[in-house]
Design a protein around this motif. Structure first.
Motif, PDB file in Angstrom:
ATOM      1  N   ARG A 123       3.392   6.139  -5.401  1.00  0.00           N
ATOM      2  CA  ARG A 123       3.411   6.225  -6.866  1.00  0.00           C
ATOM      3  C   ARG A 123       2.240   7.071  -7.372  1.00  0.00           C
ATOM      4  NH1 ARG A 123       5.655   3.620 -11.384  1.00  0.00           N
ATOM      5  NH2 ARG A 123       4.253   3.569 -13.185  1.00  0.00           N
ATOM      6  N   ARG A 124       1.055   6.834  -6.803  1.00  0.00           N
ATOM      7  CA  ARG A 124      -0.111   7.619  -7.214  1.00  0.00           C
ATOM      8  C   ARG A 124       0.111   9.103  -6.950  1.00  0.00           C
ATOM      9  NH1 ARG A 124      -3.661  10.530  -5.356  1.00  0.00           N
ATOM     10  NH2 ARG A 124      -2.921  10.240  -3.226  1.00  0.00           N
ATOM     11  N   ARG A 152       2.978  -2.073 -14.431  1.00  0.00           N
ATOM     12  CA  ARG A 152       2.742  -1.236 -13.253  1.00  0.00           C
ATOM     13  C   ARG A 152       4.048  -0.718 -12.644  1.00  0.00           C
ATOM     14  NH1 ARG A 152       1.453  -4.858  -8.263  1.00  0.00           N
ATOM     15  NH2 ARG A 152      -0.322  -3.455  -8.014  1.00  0.00           N
ATOM     16  N   TRP A 167       3.781   1.725  -1.436  1.00  0.00           N
ATOM     17  CA  TRP A 167       4.229   1.957  -2.810  1.00  0.00           C
ATOM     18  C   TRP A 167       3.091   2.499  -3.677  1.00  0.00           C
ATOM     19  CZ3 TRP A 167       2.262  -0.985  -6.991  1.00  0.00           C
ATOM     20  CH2 TRP A 167       2.792  -0.615  -8.221  1.00  0.00           C
ATOM     21  N   LYS A 168       1.907   1.888  -3.568  1.00  0.00           N
ATOM     22  CA  LYS A 168       0.776   2.341  -4.372  1.00  0.00           C
ATOM     23  C   LYS A 168       0.453   3.808  -4.109  1.00  0.00           C
ATOM     24  CE  LYS A 168      -1.525  -2.191  -4.563  1.00  0.00           C
ATOM     25  NZ  LYS A 168      -2.711  -2.953  -4.107  1.00  0.00           N
ATOM     26  N   GLU A 169       0.456   4.197  -2.831  1.00  0.00           N
ATOM     27  CA  GLU A 169       0.111   5.575  -2.489  1.00  0.00           C
ATOM     28  C   GLU A 169       1.185   6.555  -2.950  1.00  0.00           C
ATOM     29  OE1 GLU A 169      -2.203   8.676  -1.107  1.00  0.00           O
ATOM     30  OE2 GLU A 169      -2.697   6.567  -1.470  1.00  0.00           O
ATOM     31  N   ASP A 193       0.814  -1.220   0.000  1.00  0.00           N
ATOM     32  CA  ASP A 193       0.000   0.000   0.000  1.00  0.00           C
ATOM     33  C   ASP A 193       0.847   1.269   0.000  1.00  0.00           C
ATOM     34  OD1 ASP A 193      -2.302  -1.504  -0.031  1.00  0.00           O
ATOM     35  OD2 ASP A 193      -2.568  -1.459   2.147  1.00  0.00           O
TER      36      ASP A 193
END
Length: 519
Positions: free
Chosen positions: A144-145, A451, A140-142, A138
């Motif tokens: 990167r976003r 991704r 990394w996802k946040e 999570d």
């Protein structure tokens, strides 16, 4: 007598029953062993093939760690596009060829979408588990976003970034002009110019090339790239219990010094932060962090350690790689003057003497093809940053367990003989149709794919186009006096990236060439 006969008969019957039970039991045991062996063999057959590893050494005797990508390409010719190698005791699955790499990274993006944290990450946990490059989950996802959203806000791929690049180009041209056509290395000045673009986006301002703090930051980031791909760090990654002393080497000190310097830059911006007027990415991150804290959320991914790592990741990805590609481009122009002439003829015909803009790209197909071919042939990332499977996956008929390290072999993509007409030659026609119009090629992955593709791709593409065309407008690049074009060495220096060997070029003013010709 009858009693004795009856007793003997019962004993015989008991013995026969016992023998039957033993026979059945033995048969069951043998069946279990057979089923177990068959199942295990079946599992092994389903796993990707590869050369037989030796204890402890794995397949190290069958590969060249100095050009691991080439060794893996050779092995793929024998074992196929999905195969296994053991780098020491570490099991790695290799993905080779355009179709296989695309299928894994794009069509199976989730299964192949995690990053493997290298062994030296144990001492650099804050550096590698946070940010974008090596982080997972999570966080990394946040990050990167947030990075993609805010980099766009601060001009990445838009006119605001274009103006920053064009301004920086003028400073670089001044440096080149000071050499007055005499041989010099383009490495340092090119690196400083490109690094200033990402600095202006991250921190809201550029640095003078003579600024000691800036020079340290750029030089240290470049040094980290070289050290990360060094033989000693590779050996430590395979045998951490043997090469523990490597963890105390220059690499860790350099990473720590770099993080401290980024923290100081962030601290200065924090002191003058105006949440209503963000100067760059760091301000935007700090403003979002403050907004969360004001609403009572204190335990979030928006913390200083994550900011330091993300800023460091973006700086590293947005500086050294682009400058290396541009250096390859100028070296190739000097080596192939006929191609340089065609680029300059197109620039003169389409743009003339005015500043090149991004919108000119569509009218400069040959120039665009030369830039793309430079990226393909230079192949500065021969191996994508290692991936890791997030779950068990069956891929092209092979079973790959969760947590397996995976190397997408980008060299095999950019030199795929089934995709490129002359994969080992510098041939801009790879990106041109029969009418001379530019064409995109699917097997072009300098920024990887899926991704985990480079988040700064649009900025890098803009930089490559504007720097390359602006320099070719102003200068003609030639070998030093006494050196023939054929003598220019295209053998790369291998580390984490493939960098041009140390060399010098002459940047001769095109005005000077015209005046000399007219005289």
């Amino acid at each position: 007598m009858g009693g004795l006969r009856s007793k003997s008969y019962n004993m015989l019957l008991l013995e026969e029953l016992l023998q039957s039970y033993v026979t059945v039991a033995l048969m069951l045991v043998l069946m279990c062993i057979f089923v177990s062996f068959f199942s295990r063999s079946k599992d092994q057959r389903r796993e990707p093939p590869g050369p037989q590893p030796l204890p402890l050494l794995g397949n190290l005797l069958q590969v060249d760690l100095k050009r691991l990508d080439r060794s893996l390409v050779d092995l793929s010719k024998k074992y196929g596009s999905v195969f296994t190698v053991h780098l020491g005791p570490q099991k790695v699955v290799i993905l080779a060829g355009y179709k296989t790499v695309k299928q894994a990274l794009v069509n199976h993006a989730v299964e192949f979408g995690e990053r493997r944290i290298p062994q030296f990450g144990n001492d650099l946990s804050n550096s590698l588990s946070n940010g974008i490059i090596f982080a997972n989950g999570d966080s990394w996802k946040e990050m990167r976003r947030f990075a993609l959203s805010n980099l766009r806000d601060f001009g990445m791929g838009r006119k605001a970034a274009e103006d920053k690049i064009i301004e920086e180009i003028q400073y670089l041209i001044e440096v080149f002009e000071r050499h007055e056509g005499q041989p010099f290395s383009t490495a340092q000045s090119m690196n400083y110019a490109v690094s200033n673009i990402i600095c202006s986006i991250l921190y809201g301002s550029r640095f003078e090339y003579s600024d000691k703090e800036f020079k340290l930051m750029v030089d240290r980031a470049n040094d980290n790239f070289r050290l990360a791909g060094s033989l000693l760090v590779q050996l430590f990654d395979m045998y951490p219990w043997i090469f523990q002393w490597v963890n105390r080497m220059r690499f860790n000190r350099s990473v720590a010094d770099n993080r401290n310097q980024i923290k100081q830059l962030i601290g200065r911006l924090q002191e003058t932060l105006n949440v209503k007027m963000c100067r760059g990415f760091v301000d935007s991150f700090l403003a979002h962090k403050q907004k969360l804290e004001d609403s009572g959320i204190t335990d979030s991914y928006y913390n200083i350690e994550n900011l330091v790592s993300t800023a460091g990741n973006l700086f590293a990805a947005g500086s050294d790689t682009t400058s290396i590609t541009l250096r390859w481009g100028l070296l190739l122009m000097a080596k192939y003057p006929q191609i340089q002439d065609q680029v300059q003829e197109e620039l003169s015909r389409v743009v003339g003497s005015r500043q090149v803009r991004v919108e000119d790209r569509r009218n400069l197909p040959y120039t665009d093809a030369v830039i793309h071919e430079t990226q393909r042939l230079a192949n500065i990332f021969p191996l994508a940053v290692p991936h890791k499977t997030s779950q068990d996956v069956t891929f092209q008929g092979f079973f790959i367990r969760a947590g397996t390290t995976v190397f997408p072999l980008l060299t095999s993509v950019h030199h795929d003989e089934s995709e490129w007409e002359s994969p080992n030659s510098f041939n801009p026609s790879h990106f041109l149709d029969t009418e001379g119009k530019f064409i995109n090629r699917d097997a072009f992955m300098p920024f990887s794919a899926g991704r985990r593709a480079c988040p700064g791709e649009s900025l890098a593409r803009m930089e490559l186009f504007l720097f390359f065309t602006s320099l070719l407008q102003r200068f003609c690049f030639t070998p030093p006096p006494g050196v023939k074009e054929d003598d220019l060495d295209l053998t790369p220096v291998v580390s984490f990236t493939l960098t041009p060997s140390p060399h010098e070029l002459c940047a001769v003013s095109r005005e000077g060439i015209k005046n000399e010709y007219m005289g």
